[in-house]
Motif scaffolding. Structure first.
Motif, PDB file in Angstrom:
ATOM      1  N   GLU A   1       3.214  -6.130  34.545  1.00  0.00           N
ATOM      2  CA  GLU A   1       2.979  -7.571  34.425  1.00  0.00           C
ATOM      3  C   GLU A   1       2.665  -8.184  35.790  1.00  0.00           C
ATOM      4  N   ASN A   2       3.289  -7.664  36.834  1.00  0.00           N
ATOM      5  CA  ASN A   2       3.067  -8.180  38.192  1.00  0.00           C
ATOM      6  C   ASN A   2       1.933  -7.473  38.920  1.00  0.00           C
ATOM      7  N   LYS A   3       1.209  -6.603  38.174  1.00  0.00           N
ATOM      8  CA  LYS A   3       0.025  -5.900  38.714  1.00  0.00           C
ATOM      9  C   LYS A   3       0.377  -5.055  39.942  1.00  0.00           C
ATOM     10  N   LEU A   4       1.476  -4.305  39.818  1.00  0.00           N
ATOM     11  CA  LEU A   4       1.948  -3.473  40.918  1.00  0.00           C
ATOM     12  C   LEU A   4       2.010  -1.990  40.532  1.00  0.00           C
ATOM     13  N   ALA A   5       1.343  -1.626  39.436  1.00  0.00           N
ATOM     14  CA  ALA A   5       1.489  -0.277  38.887  1.00  0.00           C
ATOM     15  C   ALA A   5       1.026   0.813  39.847  1.00  0.00           C
TER      16      ALA A   5
ATOM     17  N   LEU B   1      15.700   0.853  29.604  1.00  0.00           N
ATOM     18  CA  LEU B   1      15.666   0.193  30.907  1.00  0.00           C
ATOM     19  C   LEU B   1      14.463   0.637  31.734  1.00  0.00           C
ATOM     20  N   GLU B   2      14.102   1.904  31.629  1.00  0.00           N
ATOM     21  CA  GLU B   2      12.911   2.374  32.341  1.00  0.00           C
ATOM     22  C   GLU B   2      11.676   1.615  31.862  1.00  0.00           C
ATOM     23  N   ASN B   3      11.570   1.429  30.553  1.00  0.00           N
ATOM     24  CA  ASN B   3      10.433   0.692  30.000  1.00  0.00           C
ATOM     25  C   ASN B   3      10.437  -0.763  30.449  1.00  0.00           C
ATOM     26  N   GLU B   4      11.627  -1.387  30.519  1.00  0.00           N
ATOM     27  CA  GLU B   4      11.730  -2.770  30.987  1.00  0.00           C
ATOM     28  C   GLU B   4      11.233  -2.890  32.434  1.00  0.00           C
ATOM     29  N   ILE B   5      11.603  -1.922  33.262  1.00  0.00           N
ATOM     30  CA  ILE B   5      11.175  -1.929  34.662  1.00  0.00           C
ATOM     31  C   ILE B   5       9.670  -1.760  34.773  1.00  0.00           C
ATOM     32  N   LEU B   6       9.135  -0.764  34.074  1.00  0.00           N
ATOM     33  CA  LEU B   6       7.703  -0.459  34.198  1.00  0.00           C
ATOM     34  C   LEU B   6       6.829  -1.553  33.590  1.00  0.00           C
ATOM     35  N   GLN B   7       7.324  -2.185  32.534  1.00  0.00           N
ATOM     36  CA  GLN B   7       6.567  -3.301  31.946  1.00  0.00           C
ATOM     37  C   GLN B   7       6.464  -4.468  32.921  1.00  0.00           C
ATOM     38  N   LEU B   8       7.557  -4.757  33.621  1.00  0.00           N
ATOM     39  CA  LEU B   8       7.536  -5.856  34.598  1.00  0.00           C
ATOM     40  C   LEU B   8       6.608  -5.513  35.763  1.00  0.00           C
ATOM     41  N   ILE B   9       6.633  -4.281  36.206  1.00  0.00           N
ATOM     42  CA  ILE B   9       5.726  -3.849  37.274  1.00  0.00           C
ATOM     43  C   ILE B   9       4.284  -4.023  36.837  1.00  0.00           C
TER      44      ILE B   9
ATOM     45  N   MET C   1       6.615 -12.807  38.461  1.00  0.00           N
ATOM     46  CA  MET C   1       7.285 -12.819  37.166  1.00  0.00           C
ATOM     47  C   MET C   1       8.570 -11.983  37.242  1.00  0.00           C
ATOM     48  N   ILE C   2       9.549 -12.378  36.443  1.00  0.00           N
ATOM     49  CA  ILE C   2      10.803 -11.637  36.362  1.00  0.00           C
ATOM     50  C   ILE C   2      11.109 -11.316  34.901  1.00  0.00           C
ATOM     51  N   ASN C   3      12.039 -10.418  34.694  1.00  0.00           N
ATOM     52  CA  ASN C   3      12.514 -10.099  33.348  1.00  0.00           C
ATOM     53  C   ASN C   3      13.942 -10.618  33.235  1.00  0.00           C
ATOM     54  N   PHE C   4      14.163 -11.545  32.310  1.00  0.00           N
ATOM     55  CA  PHE C   4      15.503 -12.067  32.053  1.00  0.00           C
ATOM     56  C   PHE C   4      15.871 -11.749  30.610  1.00  0.00           C
ATOM     57  N   ASN C   5      16.786 -10.797  30.443  1.00  0.00           N
ATOM     58  CA  ASN C   5      17.239 -10.371  29.116  1.00  0.00           C
ATOM     59  C   ASN C   5      16.088  -9.951  28.211  1.00  0.00           C
ATOM     60  N   GLY C   6      15.077  -9.304  28.800  1.00  0.00           N
ATOM     61  CA  GLY C   6      13.965  -8.797  28.010  1.00  0.00           C
ATOM     62  C   GLY C   6      12.805  -9.751  27.860  1.00  0.00           C
ATOM     63  N   THR C   7      12.929 -10.978  28.393  1.00  0.00           N
ATOM     64  CA  THR C   7      11.851 -11.970  28.322  1.00  0.00           C
ATOM     65  C   THR C   7      11.218 -12.119  29.701  1.00  0.00           C
ATOM     66  N   ILE C   8       9.895 -12.049  29.754  1.00  0.00           N
ATOM     67  CA  ILE C   8       9.182 -12.221  31.015  1.00  0.00           C
ATOM     68  C   ILE C   8       9.040 -13.709  31.308  1.00  0.00           C
ATOM     69  N   LEU C   9       9.528 -14.127  32.468  1.00  0.00           N
ATOM     70  CA  LEU C   9       9.499 -15.530  32.859  1.00  0.00           C
ATOM     71  C   LEU C   9       8.868 -15.674  34.239  1.00  0.00           C
TER      72      LEU C   9
END
Length: 281
Positions: A80-84, A70-78, A1-9
């Motif tokens: 979402e990708n189960k990489l925490a 931006l920190e929250n955007e990064i950590l949310q994507l991590i 999954m990626i984050n594009f302008n705040g939307t997870i795709l």
């Protein structure tokens, strides 16, 4: 999954068009970040470098682009990708919104955040062969724009192809004054006796985060002197050590340049201090 302008795709979803300005005009930037178990390494430095670069390129920075956002955007994507709980490489791409030719119709930006896994949680010293040569087909232009992590990296691309075709692991890039600027994928440091040299930003080298951290570390390390000064190709074979720095590998020693082989004593010493700084910052 990626984050594009705040939307997870999903990564395979289409979200860019052929009119994308980074694709057409290299009207973009990127930032590569290391995240360990949910902690962004040197986040403040990465954030302020990205903001400064956007200002230099006259991009309109969204009001929402705070460090916390931006920190929250990064950590949310991590998450979402189960990489925490893993070591993660994060890449942030910034490009101006499409529209216009050389003159953009808008200075507003869009962003993409991607993740991939890393093998080690902290920096380790590679013992692999790392033979380099000068890449002289094309030059880095000294000046402010060359210090940015822009999406225009054609010299680095051609240098990488040259290295592969000639069985080198890396190449060193020159500027128009024929001074050594950096490696294909990081800043260059030269050690001779107890003096450590690295090119100044005015030579056109990348304004690297690990470069900045090592300058701080070396200044406080007894027995060494740090100099930001142009490096001549003639100095390379007289050096005791050469090493490359970037956010992902930390410090990577150069093992050989032409007939000269190098030691790694200083690199090992500095790497331990860099890992300590990464944990504490």
């Amino acid at each position: 999954m990626i984050n594009f302008n705040g939307t997870i795709l999903a990564e395979k979803e289409t979200f860019l068009t052929p009119n994308n300005r980074a694709y057409n005009y290299s009207d973009g930037l990127f930032e590569t970040i290391r995240v360990i178990n949910g902690k962004i390494m040197f986040w403040e430095d990465h954030y302020f470098r990205l903001m400064a670069s956007m200002r230099i390129l006259r991009m309109e920075i969204p009001m929402s682009f705070s460090p916390e956002f931006l920190e929250n955007e990064i950590l949310q994507l991590i998450e979402e990708n189960k990489l925490a709980d893993q070591s993660v490489r994060v890449k942030i791409n910034i490009h101006r919104k499409e529209g216009g030719l050389y003159l953009p119709t808008s200075r507003e930006i869009e962003y993409i955040i991607r993740t991939s896994t890393l093998e080690n949680p902290f920096y380790t010293l590679s013992e692999e062969e790392n033979t380099v040569e000068l890449f002289k087909d094309h030059y880095i232009t000294s000046g402010l724009l060359s210090t940015l992590k822009s999406t225009n990296k054609i010299v680095n691309i051609l240098g990488s192809i040259y290295a592969e075709e000639n069985d080198y692991q890396n190449c060193l890039l020159l500027n128009e004054k024929k001074s050594v600027v950096e490696a294909l994928n990081g800043n260059l440091f030269l050690v001779k006796d107890k003096v450590i040299k690295t090119p100044p930003l005015t030579e056109g080298c990348l304004n690297g985060i690990i470069r900045k951290k090592l300058l701080q570390i070396i200044e406080k390390t007894e027995g060494y002197t740090i100099e930001e000064t142009p490096i001549s190709p003639f100095e390379l074979q007289k050096a005791d050590e050469l090493f490359i720095t970037n956010t992902i590998v930390g410090i990577k020693p150069i093992t050989k340049y032409r007939k000269k082989s190098y030691t790694t004593h200083t690199a090992k010493n500095l790497l331990a201090k860099l890992n300590t700084k990464a944990r504490l910052d």
